[in-house]
Design a protein around this motif. Sequence first.
Motif, PDB file in Angstrom:
ATOM      1  N   GLU A 378       0.843  -1.274   0.084  1.00  0.00           N
ATOM      2  CA  GLU A 378      -0.018   0.057  -0.036  1.00  0.00           C
ATOM      3  C   GLU A 378       0.920   1.313  -0.038  1.00  0.00           C
ATOM      4  OE1 GLU A 378      -2.585  -0.399   3.237  1.00  0.00           O
ATOM      5  OE2 GLU A 378      -4.194  -1.656   2.234  1.00  0.00           O
ATOM      6  N   SER A 379       2.095   1.148   0.275  1.00  0.00           N
ATOM      7  CA  SER A 379       3.131   2.535   0.236  1.00  0.00           C
ATOM      8  C   SER A 379       3.511   2.543  -1.005  1.00  0.00           C
ATOM      9  CB  SER A 379       4.151   2.155   1.644  1.00  0.00           C
ATOM     10  OG  SER A 379       4.766   1.225   1.369  1.00  0.00           O
ATOM     11  N   PHE A 380       3.137   1.621  -2.034  1.00  0.00           N
ATOM     12  CA  PHE A 380       3.970   1.860  -3.285  1.00  0.00           C
ATOM     13  C   PHE A 380       2.899   2.361  -4.284  1.00  0.00           C
ATOM     14  CE2 PHE A 380       6.868  -0.940  -0.852  1.00  0.00           C
ATOM     15  CZ  PHE A 380       8.098  -0.503  -1.452  1.00  0.00           C
ATOM     16  N   GLY A 381       1.799   3.125  -3.913  1.00  0.00           N
ATOM     17  CA  GLY A 381       0.967   3.280  -4.651  1.00  0.00           C
ATOM     18  C   GLY A 381       1.556   4.418  -5.970  1.00  0.00           C
ATOM     19  N   TRP A 382       0.896   4.315  -7.108  1.00  0.00           N
ATOM     20  CA  TRP A 382       1.543   5.322  -8.207  1.00  0.00           C
ATOM     21  C   TRP A 382       1.220   6.881  -7.868  1.00  0.00           C
ATOM     22  CZ3 TRP A 382       4.824   4.151 -11.267  1.00  0.00           C
ATOM     23  CH2 TRP A 382       4.956   2.824 -11.978  1.00  0.00           C
ATOM     24  N   ASP A 383       0.172   6.955  -7.071  1.00  0.00           N
ATOM     25  CA  ASP A 383       0.191   8.519  -6.668  1.00  0.00           C
ATOM     26  C   ASP A 383       1.395   9.096  -5.979  1.00  0.00           C
ATOM     27  OD1 ASP A 383      -2.266   9.379  -7.975  1.00  0.00           O
ATOM     28  OD2 ASP A 383      -3.428   8.226  -6.398  1.00  0.00           O
ATOM     29  N   VAL A 384       1.681   8.170  -5.002  1.00  0.00           N
ATOM     30  CA  VAL A 384       2.914   8.525  -4.339  1.00  0.00           C
ATOM     31  C   VAL A 384       4.396   8.834  -5.289  1.00  0.00           C
ATOM     32  CG1 VAL A 384       4.731   7.787  -2.498  1.00  0.00           C
ATOM     33  CG2 VAL A 384       2.092   7.280  -2.365  1.00  0.00           C
ATOM     34  N   THR A 385       4.357   7.902  -6.355  1.00  0.00           N
ATOM     35  CA  THR A 385       5.410   7.990  -7.261  1.00  0.00           C
ATOM     36  C   THR A 385       5.141   9.278  -8.057  1.00  0.00           C
ATOM     37  OG1 THR A 385       5.328   5.486  -7.610  1.00  0.00           O
ATOM     38  CG2 THR A 385       6.251   7.006  -9.232  1.00  0.00           C
ATOM     39  N   ALA A 386       4.316   9.744  -8.495  1.00  0.00           N
ATOM     40  CA  ALA A 386       4.048  11.027  -9.141  1.00  0.00           C
ATOM     41  C   ALA A 386       4.332  12.096  -8.561  1.00  0.00           C
ATOM     42  CB  ALA A 386       2.300  10.792  -9.629  1.00  0.00           C
ATOM     43  N   GLU A 387       4.010  12.289  -7.125  1.00  0.00           N
ATOM     44  CA  GLU A 387       4.190  13.326  -6.319  1.00  0.00           C
ATOM     45  C   GLU A 387       5.826  13.492  -6.229  1.00  0.00           C
ATOM     46  OE1 GLU A 387       2.447  15.798  -5.225  1.00  0.00           O
ATOM     47  OE2 GLU A 387       0.608  14.890  -6.299  1.00  0.00           O
ATOM     48  N   ARG A 388       6.321  12.246  -5.975  1.00  0.00           N
ATOM     49  CA  ARG A 388       7.777  12.397  -5.806  1.00  0.00           C
ATOM     50  C   ARG A 388       8.538  12.691  -6.941  1.00  0.00           C
ATOM     51  NH1 ARG A 388      10.870  13.193  -4.035  1.00  0.00           N
ATOM     52  NH2 ARG A 388      12.620  11.659  -3.674  1.00  0.00           N
ATOM     53  N   THR A 389       8.007  12.293  -8.268  1.00  0.00           N
ATOM     54  CA  THR A 389       8.639  12.544  -9.621  1.00  0.00           C
ATOM     55  C   THR A 389       8.424  14.171  -9.779  1.00  0.00           C
ATOM     56  OG1 THR A 389       8.105  10.409 -10.341  1.00  0.00           O
ATOM     57  CG2 THR A 389       8.655  12.227 -11.847  1.00  0.00           C
ATOM     58  N   LEU A 390       7.131  14.764  -9.334  1.00  0.00           N
ATOM     59  CA  LEU A 390       7.017  16.039  -9.714  1.00  0.00           C
ATOM     60  C   LEU A 390       8.012  16.779  -8.935  1.00  0.00           C
ATOM     61  CD1 LEU A 390       3.053  16.308  -9.812  1.00  0.00           C
ATOM     62  CD2 LEU A 390       4.798  16.859 -11.630  1.00  0.00           C
ATOM     63  N   ASP A 391       8.303  16.309  -7.640  1.00  0.00           N
ATOM     64  CA  ASP A 391       9.272  17.136  -6.971  1.00  0.00           C
ATOM     65  C   ASP A 391      10.836  17.028  -7.530  1.00  0.00           C
ATOM     66  OD1 ASP A 391       7.589  17.296  -4.843  1.00  0.00           O
ATOM     67  OD2 ASP A 391       8.215  15.809  -3.537  1.00  0.00           O
ATOM     68  N   VAL A 392      10.791  15.954  -8.377  1.00  0.00           N
ATOM     69  CA  VAL A 392      12.165  16.058  -8.946  1.00  0.00           C
ATOM     70  C   VAL A 392      12.116  16.849 -10.236  1.00  0.00           C
ATOM     71  CG1 VAL A 392      13.912  14.507 -10.252  1.00  0.00           C
ATOM     72  CG2 VAL A 392      12.403  13.766  -8.170  1.00  0.00           C
ATOM     73  N   TYR A 393      11.036  17.100 -10.944  1.00  0.00           N
ATOM     74  CA  TYR A 393      10.866  17.815 -11.981  1.00  0.00           C
ATOM     75  C   TYR A 393      11.277  19.365 -11.463  1.00  0.00           C
ATOM     76  CZ  TYR A 393       8.619  14.312 -14.831  1.00  0.00           C
ATOM     77  OH  TYR A 393       8.414  12.885 -15.525  1.00  0.00           O
ATOM     78  N   ALA A 394      10.566  19.745 -10.411  1.00  0.00           N
ATOM     79  CA  ALA A 394      10.417  20.928  -9.970  1.00  0.00           C
ATOM     80  C   ALA A 394      12.067  21.547  -9.811  1.00  0.00           C
ATOM     81  CB  ALA A 394       9.482  21.237  -8.692  1.00  0.00           C
TER      82      ALA A 394
END
Length: 408
Positions: A378-394
Amino acid sequence: MAARGIRRVAMLSAHTSPLDQPGTGDAGGMNVYVLELSRRLAARGIEVEVFTRATSRHLPPVVEADEGIRVHHVAAGPFEGLTKGDLPSQLCSFVRDVLRVEAWHEPGYFDLVHSHYWLSGQVGTVLRERWGVPLVHSMHTMAKVKNASLAAGDRPEPVGRVAGEEEIVRFADRLIANTAEERRELIDLYEADPRAVEVVHPGVDLDVFSATEPDDEPPLVVFAGRIQPLKAPDVVLHASALLDVPHRVAIIGGPSGSGLDRPTELTDLARELGIADRVEFVPTVTQAELATWYSRAAVVCVPSYSESFGLVAIEAQACGTPVVAAAVGGLTTAVADGVTGTLVDGHDPAAYAAALRPYLTDREFRSDAGAKAVRHAESFGWDVTAERTLDVYAAALHDREAAREEAG
């Protein structure tokens, strides 16, 4: 409104399309990654344009894959008959057609490039310079890591790939690693700047992969993945032959890589080992069908020689199925050893047979591990992945703007 001020991303997946069915050819976990990440970015108001090589003249030039996601089938070399090893010679054509798409728009059409695998990364380094935007790169697999742990009969990655990966590491504004171990490998083996490497775990679709009680008797062992030496499906068959407890085995997937050279090797091996009557070979299936197989299984086995993460392991655990896996790469993050499954050092079939046995013979032990597996996944949902990826983009965009201001 677009998230983090990002309007549009060029997503590069040159050698394999996110629209291809995972489990055969070059399609696997990376295909799932690119498509699911793109969906989550689009849901946050970011337009995603995916560029992938056309493998058939019948493919439309552009496909609206989902709301906010456009897939471009780029003509680069012959449509059919090319292997992944042939593609470096076609990258100039690929770059040309990607540049042509951007040229139809006003300058600044793309805010950022995110490339996947080294072939796309080579394209990304050119686009970064031409468009003046940051390049974020995900390796997914690395030549130096794969060559250090080759399966018997597998081919080493060529020196050209190693050189290409080293170049990408030098030019990328940010590198996304699936795990902390992959981050260390990028720093130690490729001399990546530690400040440029961020860890973002891949995700799992928790709506598709969810827990149900296994009802198969005798208990079922599942292997799912591309059929090639790297994934070690033969280890599962050898381990099965050593087990003297009732069970069945399902090998799910299609031939890939050097496995294409020996398409009947596994069926021949099952006959030689005297276990053909307990082994079922299943062609590539959809994600929903795969979830059903996981749920039916007592245990899923992932004995790979190398895995940047191992989405199969997380998908299986999300279905409440414990995992026996090789203690390599991202599998050491994906599987909680002794809690949600068992990690095995090396590839000795006897060690895998010993690890599989309790999951096949002890229902209470299996159920307890399965319940913990669901919570872990449950801690590996794609929404978590997307938020962390957006942090990297920013962060990449911030650094690029800061460099421009300093230069100005």
